[in-house]
Design a protein around this motif. Structure first.
Motif, PDB file in Angstrom:
ATOM      1  N   VAL A   9       0.896  -1.457   0.145  1.00 25.90           N
ATOM      2  CA  VAL A   9       0.266  -0.292   0.230  1.00 25.90           C
ATOM      3  C   VAL A   9       1.261   0.894   0.259  1.00 25.90           C
ATOM      4  CG1 VAL A   9      -2.110   1.058   1.338  1.00 25.90           C
ATOM      5  CG2 VAL A   9      -1.823  -1.145   1.369  1.00 25.90           C
ATOM      6  N   LEU A  10       1.594   1.141   0.442  1.00 26.13           N
ATOM      7  CA  LEU A  10       3.204   2.703   0.968  1.00 26.13           C
ATOM      8  C   LEU A  10       4.402   1.713  -0.121  1.00 26.13           C
ATOM      9  CD1 LEU A  10       2.615   3.298   4.787  1.00 26.13           C
ATOM     10  CD2 LEU A  10       1.572   3.935   3.220  1.00 26.13           C
ATOM     11  N   GLY A  11       4.014   3.277  -0.845  1.00 30.59           N
ATOM     12  CA  GLY A  11       5.972   3.055  -1.761  1.00 30.59           C
ATOM     13  C   GLY A  11       6.934   3.081  -0.171  1.00 30.59           C
ATOM     14  N   GLU A  12       8.042   3.055  -1.288  1.00 25.21           N
ATOM     15  CA  GLU A  12       8.975   2.526  -0.421  1.00 25.21           C
ATOM     16  C   GLU A  12       9.682   4.457   0.308  1.00 25.21           C
ATOM     17  OE1 GLU A  12      11.464   0.270  -0.160  1.00 25.21           O
ATOM     18  OE2 GLU A  12      10.180  -0.967  -0.640  1.00 25.21           O
ATOM     19  N   ALA A  13       9.405   5.368  -0.225  1.00 26.09           N
ATOM     20  CA  ALA A  13       9.807   6.997   0.078  1.00 26.09           C
ATOM     21  C   ALA A  13       8.641   7.347   1.229  1.00 26.09           C
ATOM     22  CB  ALA A  13       9.657   7.642  -1.138  1.00 26.09           C
ATOM     23  N   GLU A  14       7.437   6.453   0.764  1.00 19.28           N
ATOM     24  CA  GLU A  14       6.291   6.896   1.992  1.00 19.28           C
ATOM     25  C   GLU A  14       6.753   5.945   3.281  1.00 19.28           C
ATOM     26  OE1 GLU A  14       3.179   5.083   0.005  1.00 19.28           O
ATOM     27  OE2 GLU A  14       2.426   7.302  -1.493  1.00 19.28           O
TER      28      GLU A  14
ATOM     29  N   ALA B 198       9.293   9.427  11.218  1.00 18.45           N
ATOM     30  CA  ALA B 198       8.553   9.991  11.712  1.00 18.45           C
ATOM     31  C   ALA B 198       8.830   9.251  13.421  1.00 18.45           C
ATOM     32  CB  ALA B 198       7.074  10.345  11.509  1.00 18.45           C
ATOM     33  N   VAL B 199       8.327   8.219  13.179  1.00 15.78           N
ATOM     34  CA  VAL B 199       8.427   7.445  14.453  1.00 15.78           C
ATOM     35  C   VAL B 199       9.810   7.315  15.103  1.00 15.78           C
ATOM     36  CG1 VAL B 199       8.794   4.762  15.722  1.00 15.78           C
ATOM     37  CG2 VAL B 199       6.950   5.988  13.476  1.00 15.78           C
ATOM     38  N   LEU B 200      10.831   7.414  14.566  1.00 16.11           N
ATOM     39  CA  LEU B 200      12.164   7.720  15.490  1.00 16.11           C
ATOM     40  C   LEU B 200      12.424   8.783  15.514  1.00 16.11           C
ATOM     41  CD1 LEU B 200      14.284   5.212  12.977  1.00 16.11           C
ATOM     42  CD2 LEU B 200      13.232   4.779  15.647  1.00 16.11           C
ATOM     43  N   ASP B 201      11.969   9.613  15.349  1.00 19.03           N
ATOM     44  CA  ASP B 201      12.507  11.421  15.801  1.00 19.03           C
ATOM     45  C   ASP B 201      11.474  12.086  16.086  1.00 19.03           C
ATOM     46  OD1 ASP B 201      14.581  10.837  14.156  1.00 19.03           O
ATOM     47  OD2 ASP B 201      13.958  11.754  12.212  1.00 19.03           O
ATOM     48  N   HIS B 202      10.523  11.711  15.857  1.00 18.39           N
ATOM     49  CA  HIS B 202       9.307  12.476  16.785  1.00 18.39           C
ATOM     50  C   HIS B 202       8.532  11.747  17.803  1.00 18.39           C
ATOM     51  CE1 HIS B 202       9.858  16.233  14.007  1.00 18.39           C
ATOM     52  NE2 HIS B 202       9.267  14.723  13.503  1.00 18.39           N
ATOM     53  N   GLN B 203       7.938  12.276  18.687  1.00 22.86           N
ATOM     54  CA  GLN B 203       6.161  11.649  19.141  1.00 22.86           C
ATOM     55  C   GLN B 203       5.153  12.172  19.140  1.00 22.86           C
ATOM     56  OE1 GLN B 203       7.010  13.274  23.525  1.00 22.86           O
ATOM     57  NE2 GLN B 203       8.713  12.309  24.106  1.00 22.86           N
ATOM     58  N   PRO B 204       3.628  11.307  19.760  1.00 23.44           N
ATOM     59  CA  PRO B 204       3.234  11.413  18.530  1.00 23.44           C
ATOM     60  C   PRO B 204       2.053  12.853  19.070  1.00 23.44           C
ATOM     61  CG  PRO B 204       3.588   9.432  19.704  1.00 23.44           C
ATOM     62  CD  PRO B 204       4.311   9.534  19.734  1.00 23.44           C
ATOM     63  N   CYS B 205       2.641  13.333  20.451  1.00 21.37           N
ATOM     64  CA  CYS B 205       2.478  14.639  20.661  1.00 21.37           C
ATOM     65  C   CYS B 205       2.777  15.613  19.240  1.00 21.37           C
ATOM     66  CB  CYS B 205       2.517  15.152  21.950  1.00 21.37           C
ATOM     67  SG  CYS B 205       4.317  15.058  22.816  1.00 21.37           S
TER      68      CYS B 205
ATOM     69  N   GLY C  20      -0.708   3.936  12.738  1.00 22.19           N
ATOM     70  CA  GLY C  20      -1.607   3.581  11.782  1.00 22.19           C
ATOM     71  C   GLY C  20      -2.789   5.222  11.658  1.00 22.19           C
ATOM     72  N   ASP C  21      -2.836   5.669  12.716  1.00 23.54           N
ATOM     73  CA  ASP C  21      -2.852   7.239  12.432  1.00 23.54           C
ATOM     74  C   ASP C  21      -2.401   8.177  11.753  1.00 23.54           C
ATOM     75  OD1 ASP C  21      -4.935   6.423  13.809  1.00 23.54           O
ATOM     76  OD2 ASP C  21      -4.536   6.678  16.393  1.00 23.54           O
ATOM     77  N   LEU C  22      -1.368   8.028  11.938  1.00 19.95           N
ATOM     78  CA  LEU C  22      -0.562   8.847  11.128  1.00 19.95           C
ATOM     79  C   LEU C  22      -0.211   8.232  10.096  1.00 19.95           C
ATOM     80  CD1 LEU C  22       2.145  11.138  11.727  1.00 19.95           C
ATOM     81  CD2 LEU C  22       3.672   8.700  11.651  1.00 19.95           C
ATOM     82  N   ILE C  23      -0.746   7.179   9.591  1.00 18.51           N
ATOM     83  CA  ILE C  23      -0.588   6.618   8.083  1.00 18.51           C
ATOM     84  C   ILE C  23      -1.515   8.157   7.992  1.00 18.51           C
ATOM     85  CG2 ILE C  23      -0.664   4.243   6.859  1.00 18.51           C
ATOM     86  CD1 ILE C  23       1.364   3.152   8.766  1.00 18.51           C
TER      87      ILE C  23
ATOM     88  N   LEU D 110      -1.327  10.882   7.449  1.00 14.44           N
ATOM     89  CA  LEU D 110      -0.147  11.630   6.048  1.00 14.44           C
ATOM     90  C   LEU D 110      -0.864  10.991   4.507  1.00 14.44           C
ATOM     91  CD1 LEU D 110       3.309  10.747   7.625  1.00 14.44           C
ATOM     92  CD2 LEU D 110       2.216  13.102   7.422  1.00 14.44           C
ATOM     93  N   TYR D 111      -1.277  10.117   3.979  1.00  7.09           N
ATOM     94  CA  TYR D 111      -1.658   9.439   3.352  1.00  7.09           C
ATOM     95  C   TYR D 111      -3.063   8.956   2.946  1.00  7.09           C
ATOM     96  CZ  TYR D 111       3.520   8.955   3.431  1.00  7.09           C
ATOM     97  OH  TYR D 111       4.741  10.053   2.998  1.00  7.09           O
ATOM     98  N   ARG D 112      -4.491   9.389   3.379  1.00  2.00           N
ATOM     99  CA  ARG D 112      -5.317   8.626   3.446  1.00  2.00           C
ATOM    100  C   ARG D 112      -6.033   7.506   3.560  1.00  2.00           C
ATOM    101  NH1 ARG D 112      -7.928  13.272   3.234  1.00  2.00           N
ATOM    102  NH2 ARG D 112      -7.122  15.517   2.950  1.00  2.00           N
ATOM    103  N   VAL D 113      -4.740   6.317   4.126  1.00  2.00           N
ATOM    104  CA  VAL D 113      -4.437   4.698   3.854  1.00  2.00           C
ATOM    105  C   VAL D 113      -4.829   4.547   5.187  1.00  2.00           C
ATOM    106  CG1 VAL D 113      -3.362   3.201   3.252  1.00  2.00           C
ATOM    107  CG2 VAL D 113      -3.522   5.098   1.911  1.00  2.00           C
ATOM    108  N   ARG D 114      -6.168   3.336   5.288  1.00  2.00           N
ATOM    109  CA  ARG D 114      -6.131   3.395   7.029  1.00  2.00           C
ATOM    110  C   ARG D 114      -5.997   1.914   7.200  1.00  2.00           C
ATOM    111  NH1 ARG D 114      -6.384   5.107  11.697  1.00  2.00           N
ATOM    112  NH2 ARG D 114      -7.931   6.981  10.546  1.00  2.00           N
ATOM    113  N   LEU D 115      -5.036   1.366   7.637  1.00  2.00           N
ATOM    114  CA  LEU D 115      -4.325   0.266   7.998  1.00  2.00           C
ATOM    115  C   LEU D 115      -5.085  -0.754   9.255  1.00  2.00           C
ATOM    116  CD1 LEU D 115      -0.496   0.456   6.595  1.00  2.00           C
ATOM    117  CD2 LEU D 115      -2.268  -0.418   5.220  1.00  2.00           C
TER     118      LEU D 115
END
Length: 361
Positions: A76-81, A88-95, A110-113, A116-121
């Protein structure tokens, strides 16, 4: 033999691979194509196909290859995505990215994805990506929000190398130790125990509450020093520890401590001024206990005492604490103390040729 083979399509992948290799081996040995097809119960054109593959790629062209879709096909997600979400997960907190909480879960990723990309996993789908990205669910280290990252950087890149250079200099010389104090309480409970489901196990302890304190110092050569005291940690106690510490060395000590007010008190400064060739004090960055490996000694002590014995009074608690340090002394194994320097975020270079002799106050 053809009766034994039957329809080769019904064989397992490994059996099919063995069949191909044996058929080509027969051709290499000089058998006719028709004989090989008859013996192994396959079509003649199949034998020709195997032979062509063997001539083009050798044995590797005939071995079993994984079935199903290759990793990354129709994702569903490309390599760049994927790379962007992982970073983003490594550098930031959810807040930090408009979500709730400070710890990442599969639901929040999943909420972050979706954001960002309007894809629900699904959560298992997110877990598949996380595994592919080399991420695992871990207990995070804690850092004070007041900590200054620039001060920590200067400590690692500037201050610490200067301390090591001083300790190695022939004119000054000496040994580096990290020190810290710890308070131990009688009502502290650590660890877990087995018990019946639905019934919490009971640990008997004294109803009296008492405490005591300890001061320890460990060196990059595997040396450890320890002092137990019942009074509060004051400048007088610190000077007493410095006196006893200096008495065990015939060279200068570079002592690394935190910014506790006692360490910076006038009485301690006066003691250091009177003993310039014995001890020099160096201070860690504020709010950075994770940079002090002696903190792990404190954690080891607090974890070990309740598991071994439950003290009934302050004297027993002090005796157990001294016993903990003497066990380290009797073992005469510098790697135990040097192991406290093993946390990845410390990044301290240990001294070579660790000492085999221990001295305790």
């Amino acid at each position: 033999m053809s009766d034994l083979v039957g329809d080769a399509r019904h064989l397992s992948p490994s059996a099919q691979e063995a069949l191909r290799l044996r058929a080509v081996a027969a051709l290499v040995a000089g058998r006719d194509r028709e004989d090989v097809a008859a013996v192994f119960g396959v079509w003649l054109k199949v034998v020709d196909m195997w032979w062509a593959k063997w001539q083009a790629g050798g044995r590797e062209a005939l071995v079993m290859s994984p079935r199903g879709k290759q990793v990354g096909v129709h994702q569903v997600l490309g390599e760049a995505e994927q790379a962007a979400v992982r970073q983003a997960v490594l550098d930031h907190q959810p807040c930090d990215v408009g979500l709730s909480g400070r710890l990442w879960t599969r639901r929040l990723i999943g909420d972050l994805i979706a954001k960002l990309y309007r894809v629900r996993l699904t959560e298992p789908g997110v877990g598949t990506y996380l595994k592919r990205w080399g991420l695992s669910f871990q207990r995070p280290d804690k850092r004070a929000v007041e900590q200054d990252p620039e001060a920590v950087r200067r400590w690692h890149q500037e201050t610490w190398p200067k301390i090591r250079a001083k300790a190695k200099a022939k004119a000054d010389g000496g040994e580096i130790l990290f020190a810290d104090q710890v308070g131990i309480r009688s009502d502290q409970v650590t660890g877990r125990t087995w018990g019946e489901k639905g019934k919490t196990p009971v640990v008997r302890r004294s109803g009296n509450r008492f405490s005591m304190n300890a001061m320890s110092a460990i060196s990059t050569k595997g040396r450890m020093h320890f002092m137990v005291f019942t009074e509060s940690f004051t400048a007088e106690v610190m000077c007493r520890f410095l006196d006893r510490l200096a008495g065990h060395f015939d060279h200068k000590i570079h002592l690394v401590v935190d910014g506790h007010s006692t360490h910076r008190s006038k009485k301690v400064r006066d003691w250091l001024a009177a003993h310039p060739d014995d001890v020099e004090l160096h201070f860690l960055p504020p709010y950075s206990p994770e940079l002090n490996p002696d903190e792990l000694v404190n954690a080891d002590l607090k974890h070990s005492l309740p598991r071994q014995h439950r003290a009934r009074d302050q004297a027993e608690l002090a005796a157990e604490t001294r016993r903990f340090s003497r066990r380290r002394q009797r073992q005469r194994q510098p790697h135990i103390v040097r192991g406290y320097f093993g946390s990845p975020h410390l990044r301290y270079v240990l001294d070579e040729n660790p000492t085999r002799r221990f001295a305790y106050p």
